[in-house]
Write an enzyme that holds these catalytic residues in place. Structure first.
Site, PDB file in Angstrom:
ATOM      1  N   LYS A 163       0.876  -1.172   0.000  1.00  0.00           N
ATOM      2  CA  LYS A 163       0.000   0.000   0.000  1.00  0.00           C
ATOM      3  C   LYS A 163       0.907   1.214   0.000  1.00  0.00           C
ATOM      4  O   LYS A 163       1.924   1.186   0.681  1.00  0.00           O
ATOM      5  CB  LYS A 163      -0.924   0.016   1.222  1.00  0.00           C
ATOM      6  CG  LYS A 163      -1.800  -1.223   1.378  1.00  0.00           C
ATOM      7  CD  LYS A 163      -2.933  -1.269   0.395  1.00  0.00           C
ATOM      8  CE  LYS A 163      -3.633  -2.625   0.442  1.00  0.00           C
ATOM      9  NZ  LYS A 163      -4.823  -2.722  -0.370  1.00  0.00           N
ATOM     10  N   LYS A 165      -2.002   1.142  -2.833  1.00  0.00           N
ATOM     11  CA  LYS A 165      -2.375   0.063  -3.755  1.00  0.00           C
ATOM     12  C   LYS A 165      -1.567   0.134  -5.039  1.00  0.00           C
ATOM     13  O   LYS A 165      -1.139  -0.861  -5.589  1.00  0.00           O
ATOM     14  CB  LYS A 165      -3.841   0.244  -4.149  1.00  0.00           C
ATOM     15  CG  LYS A 165      -4.802  -0.768  -3.584  1.00  0.00           C
ATOM     16  CD  LYS A 165      -6.194  -0.452  -4.108  1.00  0.00           C
ATOM     17  CE  LYS A 165      -7.282  -0.826  -3.143  1.00  0.00           C
ATOM     18  NZ  LYS A 165      -7.505  -2.239  -2.964  1.00  0.00           N
ATOM     19  N   LYS A 192       2.278  -9.896  -2.105  1.00  0.00           N
ATOM     20  CA  LYS A 192       1.214 -10.108  -3.099  1.00  0.00           C
ATOM     21  C   LYS A 192       0.989  -8.805  -3.851  1.00  0.00           C
ATOM     22  O   LYS A 192       1.035  -7.730  -3.253  1.00  0.00           O
ATOM     23  CB  LYS A 192      -0.061 -10.512  -2.348  1.00  0.00           C
ATOM     24  CG  LYS A 192      -1.332 -10.495  -3.132  1.00  0.00           C
ATOM     25  CD  LYS A 192      -2.527 -10.758  -2.200  1.00  0.00           C
ATOM     26  CE  LYS A 192      -3.829 -10.271  -2.776  1.00  0.00           C
ATOM     27  NZ  LYS A 192      -3.882  -8.840  -3.100  1.00  0.00           N
ATOM     28  N   ASP A 194      -1.374  -6.009  -5.531  1.00  0.00           N
ATOM     29  CA  ASP A 194      -2.758  -5.606  -5.283  1.00  0.00           C
ATOM     30  C   ASP A 194      -3.554  -5.720  -6.584  1.00  0.00           C
ATOM     31  O   ASP A 194      -2.989  -5.765  -7.677  1.00  0.00           O
ATOM     32  CB  ASP A 194      -2.816  -4.185  -4.720  1.00  0.00           C
ATOM     33  CG  ASP A 194      -3.902  -4.071  -3.657  1.00  0.00           C
ATOM     34  OD1 ASP A 194      -4.884  -4.841  -3.727  1.00  0.00           O
ATOM     35  OD2 ASP A 194      -3.768  -3.224  -2.756  1.00  0.00           O
ATOM     36  N   GLU A 195      -4.878  -5.761  -6.460  1.00  0.00           N
ATOM     37  CA  GLU A 195      -5.707  -6.048  -7.635  1.00  0.00           C
ATOM     38  C   GLU A 195      -5.611  -4.965  -8.713  1.00  0.00           C
ATOM     39  O   GLU A 195      -5.757  -5.249  -9.892  1.00  0.00           O
ATOM     40  CB  GLU A 195      -7.174  -6.288  -7.235  1.00  0.00           C
ATOM     41  CG  GLU A 195      -7.900  -5.139  -6.572  1.00  0.00           C
ATOM     42  CD  GLU A 195      -7.607  -5.023  -5.080  1.00  0.00           C
ATOM     43  OE1 GLU A 195      -6.887  -5.876  -4.539  1.00  0.00           O
ATOM     44  OE2 GLU A 195      -8.089  -4.040  -4.464  1.00  0.00           O
ATOM     45  N   HIS A 283      -7.611 -14.154  -5.944  1.00  0.00           N
ATOM     46  CA  HIS A 283      -8.184 -12.972  -5.302  1.00  0.00           C
ATOM     47  C   HIS A 283      -9.630 -12.894  -5.788  1.00  0.00           C
ATOM     48  O   HIS A 283      -9.951 -13.397  -6.852  1.00  0.00           O
ATOM     49  CB  HIS A 283      -7.376 -11.736  -5.728  1.00  0.00           C
ATOM     50  CG  HIS A 283      -7.682 -10.496  -4.934  1.00  0.00           C
ATOM     51  ND1 HIS A 283      -8.525  -9.518  -5.411  1.00  0.00           N
ATOM     52  CD2 HIS A 283      -7.266 -10.083  -3.709  1.00  0.00           C
ATOM     53  CE1 HIS A 283      -8.600  -8.544  -4.500  1.00  0.00           C
ATOM     54  NE2 HIS A 283      -7.851  -8.870  -3.456  1.00  0.00           N
ATOM     55  N   LYS A 334     -12.342  -5.730   7.483  1.00  0.00           N
ATOM     56  CA  LYS A 334     -13.114  -4.545   7.076  1.00  0.00           C
ATOM     57  C   LYS A 334     -14.225  -4.928   6.103  1.00  0.00           C
ATOM     58  O   LYS A 334     -14.989  -4.072   5.676  1.00  0.00           O
ATOM     59  CB  LYS A 334     -12.169  -3.518   6.438  1.00  0.00           C
ATOM     60  CG  LYS A 334     -11.546  -3.954   5.116  1.00  0.00           C
ATOM     61  CD  LYS A 334     -10.505  -2.948   4.580  1.00  0.00           C
ATOM     62  CE  LYS A 334      -9.950  -3.391   3.238  1.00  0.00           C
ATOM     63  NZ  LYS A 334      -8.846  -2.560   2.739  1.00  0.00           N
ATOM     64  N   SER A 375      -8.026 -11.734   4.961  1.00  0.00           N
ATOM     65  CA  SER A 375      -7.530 -10.445   4.489  1.00  0.00           C
ATOM     66  C   SER A 375      -8.598  -9.376   4.604  1.00  0.00           C
ATOM     67  O   SER A 375      -9.782  -9.673   4.701  1.00  0.00           O
ATOM     68  CB  SER A 375      -7.110 -10.599   3.019  1.00  0.00           C
ATOM     69  OG  SER A 375      -6.708  -9.374   2.473  1.00  0.00           O
ATOM     70  N   GLY A 376      -8.184  -8.128   4.584  1.00  0.00           N
ATOM     71  CA  GLY A 376      -9.118  -7.013   4.583  1.00  0.00           C
ATOM     72  C   GLY A 376      -9.079  -6.241   5.885  1.00  0.00           C
ATOM     73  O   GLY A 376      -9.870  -6.489   6.795  1.00  0.00           O
ATOM     74  N   GLY A 377      -8.123  -5.324   5.981  1.00  0.00           N
ATOM     75  CA  GLY A 377      -8.055  -4.501   7.182  1.00  0.00           C
ATOM     76  C   GLY A 377      -7.509  -5.235   8.390  1.00  0.00           C
ATOM     77  O   GLY A 377      -7.672  -4.785   9.522  1.00  0.00           O
ATOM     78  N   GLY A 400      -2.236  -2.672   4.883  1.00  0.00           N
ATOM     79  CA  GLY A 400      -2.165  -1.515   5.778  1.00  0.00           C
ATOM     80  C   GLY A 400      -1.732  -1.911   7.184  1.00  0.00           C
ATOM     81  O   GLY A 400      -1.026  -1.157   7.854  1.00  0.00           O
TER      82      GLY A 400
HETATM   83  C1  CAP Z   1      -6.248  -5.884   1.657  1.00  0.00           C
HETATM   84  C2  CAP Z   1      -6.589  -5.855   0.197  1.00  0.00           C
HETATM   85  C3  CAP Z   1      -7.427  -7.023  -0.317  1.00  0.00           C
HETATM   86  C4  CAP Z   1      -8.741  -7.176   0.353  1.00  0.00           C
HETATM   87  C5  CAP Z   1      -9.626  -8.230  -0.315  1.00  0.00           C
HETATM   88  C6  CAP Z   1      -7.245  -4.540  -0.125  1.00  0.00           C
HETATM   89  O1  CAP Z   1      -5.522  -4.762   2.062  1.00  0.00           O
HETATM   90  O2  CAP Z   1      -5.440  -5.890  -0.548  1.00  0.00           O
HETATM   91  O3  CAP Z   1      -7.654  -6.791  -1.682  1.00  0.00           O
HETATM   92  O4  CAP Z   1      -8.488  -7.625   1.637  1.00  0.00           O
HETATM   93  O5  CAP Z   1     -10.624  -8.603   0.557  1.00  0.00           O
HETATM   94  O6  CAP Z   1      -6.914  -3.970  -1.139  1.00  0.00           O
HETATM   95  O7  CAP Z   1      -8.137  -4.106   0.609  1.00  0.00           O
HETATM   96  P1  CAP Z   1      -5.460  -4.336   3.592  1.00  0.00           P
HETATM   97  P2  CAP Z   1     -11.042 -10.098   0.771  1.00  0.00           P
HETATM   98  O8  CAP Z   1      -4.734  -5.445   4.300  1.00  0.00           O
HETATM   99  O9  CAP Z   1      -4.697  -3.035   3.625  1.00  0.00           O
HETATM  100  O10 CAP Z   1      -6.870  -4.197   4.050  1.00  0.00           O
HETATM  101  O11 CAP Z   1      -9.873 -10.844   1.248  1.00  0.00           O
HETATM  102  O12 CAP Z   1     -12.141 -10.011   1.774  1.00  0.00           O
HETATM  103  O13 CAP Z   1     -11.511 -10.566  -0.574  1.00  0.00           O
HETATM  104 MG    MG Z   2      -6.287  -5.601  -2.533  1.00  0.00          MG
END
Ligand code: CAP
Ligand code: MG
Length: 456
Positions: A163, A165, A192, A194-195, A283, A334, A375-377, A400
């Site tokens: 991050k 991203k 990893k 990011d998308e 993902h 999150k 994952s996610g916050g 993050g």
């Molecule tokens: C996490 C993340 C993931 C999401 C996907 C983001 O970053 O890279 O893409 O967690 O969610 O961009 O938000 P943080 P899930 O660690 O900074 O939150 O795993 O629920 O599909």
């Molecule tokens: Mg992501």
């Protein structure tokens, strides 16, 4: 002569009673405004008809009409619950072409969710019959195969997504990989993409793939510990995805990442078939458009208000198609998850996924299990709950929650490692922090607390 077949099973009918193997779907619906509750039975019959051999009206049923075969192959709705508006549909296992997920879903999850008679619809679960399970490849590596190439016998693995991203150059990302791989005595395994990071002018796929894998190779050589890079091949052109997979292989990578919902089920199956021996990290960006449901009925406690399929269904499909790791939700993230992560983990990892009030269960007939990605916050104050609830075959992914540590990235890595070790030892995080007030974990907990930040 026109005929409308009967698509409702006799009262009390249950699939195993005739000894056949069926594909079963479990559905929750709400009737459209103006349609009386008494029509629930007809609606269930319509779903069974439209998703198997029928349509909305009687049709010509002469000798050459196929009606006899349609009668034999038709699905039936059963186990109707008029209060909850839930029911199941049983499909003969030979109604579907083996190994063809796109075709199968067009039937069982296709037109029926668009019908005007409904104002809400949720495909809660699908139970696949043996011939369909066995017609898909499943994961190439699975939980044990990944443990083998990572040379890690026990415990969750730890990973970070850079991050911001998007922002780092390929070189800057490679430098970050080095920090992640070496901090906290090399206890961290992965990085990893990011998308949003595909191939951008300041960070092209090729440049990034070469530079980050070069760091991976260098650190592995120096430390003797295996690392992974989930390198994002996502593209809407399958040929480009496969070229990118080849490039990962050429650079000594062992794991590709793809956005499995935006690229689609066919892309996942094709990448599983043609990629050059890499594990597949799925993902799931955009899954919310498939699985989000805002009504209380999502917990089996009342009405539903949206059109959706559950994450359990998506997870089962992904296991069949052959991913090795999948974002499956976790406690204290999150993201909205409806209390489903444990059900998702069981769908991904058990050989016989148990049935529950909300799910049908699944026999996987020996198909390999999939790593569950939390994952996610997530941050050091919350990852313990993921491990406690979801077990060891888990990839903890914190972006993050590592890069935002007030003392810097190394401290972020250290805090997550400390939190993992504590959870594995079944320690109490709050007590540990009191005893170790100067630790990176104490600082992280002081900064973020023990819950996810939903807004800031
Ligand atoms: C996490 C993340 C993931 C999401 C996907 C983001 O970053 O890279 O893409 O967690 O969610 O961009 O938000 P943080 P899930 O660690 O900074 O939150 O795993 O629920 O599909
Ligand atoms: Mg992501």
């Amino acid at each position: 002569m026109a005929v409308q077949l009967n698509y409702i099973a006799p009262k009390g009918w249950e699939p195993p009673m005739d000894g056949r193997d069926y594909l079963i779907t479990y559905l929750d619906i709400e009737l459209a405004d103006g349609i009386p509750d008494e029509k629930f039975r007809d609606a269930a019959a319509s779903c069974a008809a439209e998703s198997s051999t029928g349509t909305w009206t009687k049709v010509y049923a002469g000798k050459d009409s196929g009606i006899k075969m349609a009668e034999k192959m038709k699905a039936v709705a059963y186990d109707l619950n008029p209060e909850k508006k839930t029911f199941k549909i049983a499909y003969r296992s030979d109604l579907f072409e083996e190994g063809n997920m796109a075709g199968l879903l067009a039937g069982v999850a296709g037109n029926i969710d668009s019908m005007k008679m409904l104002k809400a619809f949720r495909l809660i679960d699908i139970k696949f019959p043996k011939n369909i399970v066995n017609s898909f490849p499943g994961p190439q590596f699975g939980i044990d195969g990944v443990r083998k190439f990572m040379e890690i016998e026990r415990g969750p693995m730890l990973c970070t997504v850079p991050k911001p991203k998007v922002g780092r150059t390929a070189l800057e990302q490679a430098q970050l990989a080095k920090v992640l791989f070496t901090a906290a005595k090399g206890e961290f395994q992965g990085i990893k993409d990011d998308e949003n990071l595909t191939s951008l002018y300041f960070n092209t796929f090729e440049d990034r793939c070469k530079k980050v894998h070069a760091v991976q190779r260098e650190i592995e050589q120096k430390s003797g510990r295996k690392k992974f890079y989930l390198c994002n091949i996502t593209h809407s052109d399958l040929d480009i995805m496969l070229e990118r997979a080849d490039m990962i292989k050429e650079n000594g990578g062992r794991w590709l990442m793809m956005d499995a919902v935006t690229t689609g089920f066919t892309a996942v199956q094709t990448v599983r078939k043609h990629n050059p021996g890499l594990a597949i990290h799925a993902h799931r960006a955009m899954h919310g458009l498939l699985d989000r449901e805002s009504g209380p009925g999502v917990h089996d406690g009342g009405k539903i208000v949206d059109f959706s399929m559950s994450m359990v269904v998506i997870a089962k499909i992904m296991r069949l198609l052959g991913v090795d790791s999948l974002h499956g939700g976790a406690p204290k993230t999150k993201m909205e998850n409806y209390g489903e992560p444990k059900l998702v983990q069981e769908a991904l990892q058990e050989d016989i996924t148990p049935a529950t009030d909300m799910t049908l269960g699944q026999n996987w007939y020996g198909m390999k299990g999939v790593w569950h990605v939390a994952s996610g916050g997530l941050h050091a104050g919350t990852i313990g709950d993921s491990i406690t609830q979801l077990g060891e075959n888990l990839i903890i992914q914190a972006g993050g929650g590592v890069l935002g540590h007030p003392w810097g990235i190394e401290a972020g890595v250290e805090a997550v490692v400390q939190a993992r070790d504590l959870a594995m030892a079944k320690g109490d995080i709050k007590a540990w922090i009191i005893d170790n007030p100067e630790s990176a974990l104490a600082k992280a907990a002081q900064h973020w607390g023990f819950d996810p930040r939903i807004v800031y």
